[in-house]
Design an enzyme around this catalytic site. Structure first.
Site, PDB file in Angstrom:
ATOM      1  N   CYS A   1       0.844  -1.196   0.000  1.00  0.00           N
ATOM      2  CA  CYS A   1       0.000   0.000   0.000  1.00  0.00           C
ATOM      3  C   CYS A   1       0.886   1.255   0.000  1.00  0.00           C
ATOM      4  CB  CYS A   1      -0.887  -0.002   1.233  1.00  0.00           C
ATOM      5  SG  CYS A   1       0.059   0.077   2.769  1.00  0.00           S
TER       6      CYS A   1
ATOM      7  N   ALA B   1       3.226   1.535   2.838  1.00  0.00           N
ATOM      8  CA  ALA B   1       4.387   0.644   2.686  1.00  0.00           C
ATOM      9  C   ALA B   1       5.448   1.311   1.817  1.00  0.00           C
ATOM     10  CB  ALA B   1       3.962  -0.687   2.077  1.00  0.00           C
TER      11      ALA B   1
ATOM     12  N   ARG C   1      11.749  -5.472   6.002  1.00  0.00           N
ATOM     13  CA  ARG C   1      12.560  -5.148   4.828  1.00  0.00           C
ATOM     14  C   ARG C   1      14.003  -5.059   5.292  1.00  0.00           C
ATOM     15  NH1 ARG C   1      13.509  -0.149   2.046  1.00  0.00           N
ATOM     16  NH2 ARG C   1      13.528  -0.314  -0.219  1.00  0.00           N
TER      17      ARG C   1
ATOM     18  N   HIS D   1       5.882   6.018  -2.685  1.00  0.00           N
ATOM     19  CA  HIS D   1       7.209   6.482  -3.111  1.00  0.00           C
ATOM     20  C   HIS D   1       7.113   7.960  -3.492  1.00  0.00           C
ATOM     21  CE1 HIS D   1       7.821   2.153  -4.834  1.00  0.00           C
ATOM     22  NE2 HIS D   1       8.096   2.180  -3.552  1.00  0.00           N
TER      23      HIS D   1
HETATM   24 FE1  CFM Z   1      12.749  -0.179  -6.044  1.00  0.00          FE
HETATM   25 FE2  CFM Z   1      12.106  -2.474  -6.308  1.00  0.00          FE
HETATM   26 FE3  CFM Z   1      10.823  -0.811  -4.611  1.00  0.00          FE
HETATM   27 FE4  CFM Z   1      13.353  -1.610  -4.100  1.00  0.00          FE
HETATM   28 FE5  CFM Z   1      12.500  -3.587  -2.467  1.00  0.00          FE
HETATM   29 FE6  CFM Z   1      11.242  -4.372  -4.689  1.00  0.00          FE
HETATM   30 FE7  CFM Z   1       9.969  -2.790  -3.007  1.00  0.00          FE
HETATM   31 MO1  CFM Z   1      10.508  -5.277  -2.311  1.00  0.00          MO
HETATM   32  S1  CFM Z   1      14.076  -1.921  -6.055  1.00  0.00           S
HETATM   33  S2  CFM Z   1      12.422   0.301  -3.943  1.00  0.00           S
HETATM   34  S3  CFM Z   1      14.350  -2.472  -2.375  1.00  0.00           S
HETATM   35  S4  CFM Z   1      10.812  -0.894  -6.736  1.00  0.00           S
HETATM   36  S5  CFM Z   1      12.521  -5.462  -3.397  1.00  0.00           S
HETATM   37  S6  CFM Z   1      11.695  -4.452  -6.909  1.00  0.00           S
HETATM   38  S7  CFM Z   1       9.215  -4.466  -4.037  1.00  0.00           S
HETATM   39  S8  CFM Z   1      10.843  -3.353  -1.139  1.00  0.00           S
HETATM   40  S9  CFM Z   1       9.027  -0.875  -3.326  1.00  0.00           S
END
Ligand code: CFM
Length: 537
Positions: free
Chosen positions: A55, A58, A89, A187
Site C-alpha cells: 500500500c 508501505a 525489509r 514512493h
Molecule cells: Fe525499487 Fe524495487 Fe521498490 Fe526496491 Fe525492495 Fe522491490 Fe519494493 Mo521489495 S528496487 S524500492 S528495495 S521498486 S525489493 S523491486 S518491491 S521493497 S518498493
C-alpha cells in the site's frame, strides 16, 4: 514448454469475461516484430484477486523513509500497521553514532478505538514529546496509515507545533494506505516531501571531495549499497548521500552539492532525480549495479560523464582487478546454472535488473514482471507523455520545482550533455521489454492463480519473487529465491554480490531437497473446471 497466444488464452479462460478482458491488457508475449507493445500498469488490482502488492504507506514509510537511520519514523495508526514498520525489509544500516541510529525501532501511536472516535492528534503530539525526550533525534517523520485520513487528523498541524517546540524538523506524510493503487503512490509522496523540505536544507555549497555523487534508489537490502560504495570509493568518488539505504538526514540535506545523481531503482525515486535536475541542474544517470556487466557498464558510463583521465584509469584498474578475482569463481557456478530458466517477478525494478545477472549465469528469464511498476518500466521512458493520469494517480499532490536562484548550475554545457546522451543513459532508461527474448511472457501485477498456471506451463528451474508466493511454489517442486529480502543472504549487487548470488542460486539447484518432492502435475490428474457468469462448471 512453449507459450503461445492460445495457451495464454486458456489460462485467462478461467476468469469471468470482464476480468479476462482486464487481465489480458496486463500480459503480453514479447514480439520484437512489433515496434511497441503496450501494457496496462499502475491500475487497480481487481477485487477478489490475490496479488503481491503493498500500500501507499508501505511505499512511503517502509521503502523510502524507513532506511534513513538517524530520523525517528513515527507510524500514526493502529498497532497492526506498526508491525509492518519494522524488520520486514532488510535495509541494513551501520551506526557511526550509536545514539543516532534508530533503525531497529518501531514507533507507533497505537491508536485505540477512542482515538478513532475522538481524534488521534493529542496522542500523536504526546508520542512526539516522548520521542524527543527518549531519543533526541535530528529529525522526525510521521507516516499516516488509513484511519488517520478517514477521521481527518491534521498531522501537518501537529508536526508544525512540534517543530516550533523542539527546533527540529518534523515531517508529516499523508501516505494513507488507500492512496493510489499500490506502494508506488507512497514512493511519490515521500519523494515530494524529502525534496521540498530536506534536500538543500543546509548551508553547504560545495561537496568536500572530488567527483561528488548521490546514489538514488539504493536501499542497502542485504548490504547491496555497501558493496556499491566499496567499489565507487576505491575508484575515487565522493559519495554525498545515498537515498536512502543506510542513509542519513545530514547527508540528504547536502544532496544538492553533487555533480551527478546515479539512479539505481528508478521506479521509487525518479521523481527526486528529475526535480534535482530542474532545481540544481544536476543530471541523472541510470545505472544498474546488479550483474557483473551491469556494474562494469555503469562504472564506465560514470567515467565518461566526468571525463577525467585519472578517474578513467582508476575505473579500468578496478574493473580489471575485480574481474581477475571473480571470473574463475563465476565460471564454477556457471557450470551448475547453464541452460536453466527463471521466472523473475519483483516489485518495480528488480524484475528487470536481475535478468542480466541470470543471463550471465546462463539462465534465461522466460517470464518477468512487476508488482506495481508503471508503463515506462515495461516499455521505456519514451511512453511517459502518453500515459493517462487516472483518478487514482490524481490523489497524489504534484510538486512543482523551479531552478534555485542561487544554486542552479549547469554541470555540463548543453552541447556536451547532448553528445553524452547519445552514448550513455543520461536521463533515460529502457523498459524490460527491450531486452527480453521473443516469446517470453511479460506480466503486470501477477496474481497467485496465474503464477501457478504459468509455472505448470513453463516449468521454470527457478522462481524469483517474494515471500507471499515463495512457499507455494517450493511445494510445486521448484526452488524459489526471494529477490526482495534475498532470503537473509546478500549482498547481490556489485562484483561481490554477483558471486554471492551465483553461489545461492547454485545451492538452490544443487540441493537434493527437490528429489523428495513430486510436483502435483507428475502424479495427479489435473482437475478441469471453469468459472462462468452462471457459476462453477
Ligand atoms: Fe525499487 Fe524495487 Fe521498490 Fe526496491 Fe525492495 Fe522491490 Fe519494493 Mo521489495 S528496487 S524500492 S528495495 S521498486 S525489493 S523491486 S518491491 S521493497 S518498493
Amino acid at each position: 514448454m512453449e507459450i503461445n497466444e492460445k495457451k495464454l488464452q486458456e489460462i485467462l479462460d478461467q476468469y469471468p469475461s470482464k476480468v479476462q478482458k482486464n487481465r489480458r491488457k496486463h500480459i503480453f508475449l514479447k514480439d520484437s516484430a512489433l515496434a511497441s507493445q503496450q501494457i496496462e500498469a499502475n491500475t487497480r488490482t481487481i477485487p477478489g484477486i490475490i496479488s503481491n502488492r503493498g500500500c501507499a504507506y508501505a511505499g512511503c514509510k517502509g521503502v523510502v523513509l524507513g532506511p534513513i537511520k538517524d530520523m525517528v519514523h513515527i507510524v500514526h495508526g493502529p498497532i497492526g500497521c506498526g508491525y509492518y514498520a519494522w524488520g520486514t525489509r532488510r535495509n541494513k544500516a551501520r551506526s557511526e553514532d550509536p545514539k543516532q541510529n534508530f533503525i531497529n525501532y518501531c514507533i507507533s501511536t497505537d491508536m485505540q478505538e477512542s482515538d478513532i472516535v475522538f481524534g488521534g492528534e493529542k496522542k500523536l503530539a504526546k508520542v512526539i514529546d516522548e520521542v524527543m525526550e527518549i531519543f533526541g533525534p535530528k529529525a522526525v517523520t510521521i507516516s499516516a496509515t488509513c484511519p488517520v485520513g478517514l477521521i481527518g487528523d491534521d498531522i501537518g498541524a501537529v508536526a508544525k507545533v512540534a517543530e516550533e517546540k523542539y527546533g527540529v524538523q518534523v515531517l508529516a506524510f499523508s501516505c494513507e494506505g488507500y492512496k493510489g493503487v499500490s506502494q508506488s503512490a507512497g514512493h511519490h509522496i515521500a519523494n515530494n516531501i524529502l525534496m521540498e523540505k530536506v534536500i538543500g536544507n543546509s548551508d553547504q555549497e560545495t561537496a568536500p571531495g572530488k567527483f561528488p555523487i548521490n546514489i538514488l534508489g539504493e536501499y542497502n537490502i542485504g548490504g547491496d549499497g555497501w558493496e556499491i560504495e566499496r567499489i565507487l570509493k576505491e575508484i575515487g568518488y565522493h559519495i554525498v548521500s545515498v537515498m536512502t539505504g543506510d542513509g542519513s538526514y545530514d547527508a540528504i540535506r547536502n544532496a544538492h552539492t553533487a555533480e551527478l545523481n546515479l539512479v539505481q531503482c528508478h521506479r521509487s525515486i525518479n521523481y527526486i532525480a528529475e526535480m534535482l535536475e530542474t532545481k540544481y541542474g544536476t543530471p541523472w544517470l541510470k545505472v544498474n549495479f546488479v550483474g557483473v556487466q551491469g556494474t562494469i557498464d555503469s562504472l564506465r558510463n560514470m567515467a565518461l560523464y566526468f571525463d577525467d583521465a585519472e578517474l578513467t584509469r582508476n575505473t579500468e584498474a578496478v574493473i580489471a582487478s575485480e574481474l581477475a578475482r571473480i571470473e574463475p569463481v563465476m565460471e564454477q557456478y556457471k557450470k551448475i546454472c547453464n541452460g536453466k530458466t527463471a521466472f523473475c517477478f519483483v516489485g518495480g525494478s528488480r524484475g528487470h535488473h536481475y535478468q542480466n545477472l541470470f543471463a550471465e549465469l546462463g539462465i534465461e528469464t522466460v517470464l518477468a514482471g512487476y508488482e506495481f511498476a508503471h508503463r515506462d518500466d515495461y516499455e521505456g521512458r519514451e511512453v511517459i507523455p502518453t500515459i493517462k493520469t487516472d483518478a487514482d494517480s490524481k490523489n497524489i499532490p504534484e510538486l512543482t520545482v523551479t531552478a534555485d536562484e542561487n544554486r542552479f548550475r549547469l554541470k555540463l554545457s548543453p552541447e556536451k550533455l547532448e553528445e553524452l546522451k547519445a552514448k550513455i543513459p543520461l536521463g533515460d532508461y529502457k523498459g524490460m521489454r527491450v531486452e527480453m527474448k521473443d516469446g517470453s511472457v511479460i506480466v503486470d501485477d501477477l496474481n497467485h492463480y496465474e503464477t501457478e498456471e504459468f509455472i505448470k506451463l513453463l516449468k521454470p528451474d527457478i522462481f524469483a519473487s517474494g515471500i507471499k508466493d515463495k512457499y507455494v511454489i517450493q511445494k510445486m517442486g521448484i526452488p524459489a529465491k526471494q529477490l526482495h529480502s534475498y532470503d537473509y543472504s546478500g549482498p547481490y549487487a556489485g562484483f561481490n554480490g554477483a558471486i554471492k548470488f551465483a553461489e545461492d542460486i547454485s545451492m538452490g539447484f544443487a540441493s537434493p531437497t527437490w528429489n523428495f518432492i513430486t510436483p502435483p502435475w507428475k502424479d495427479q490428474p489435473l482437475l478441469e473446471g471453469t468459472v462462468t457468469e452462471e457459476g462453477v462448471a
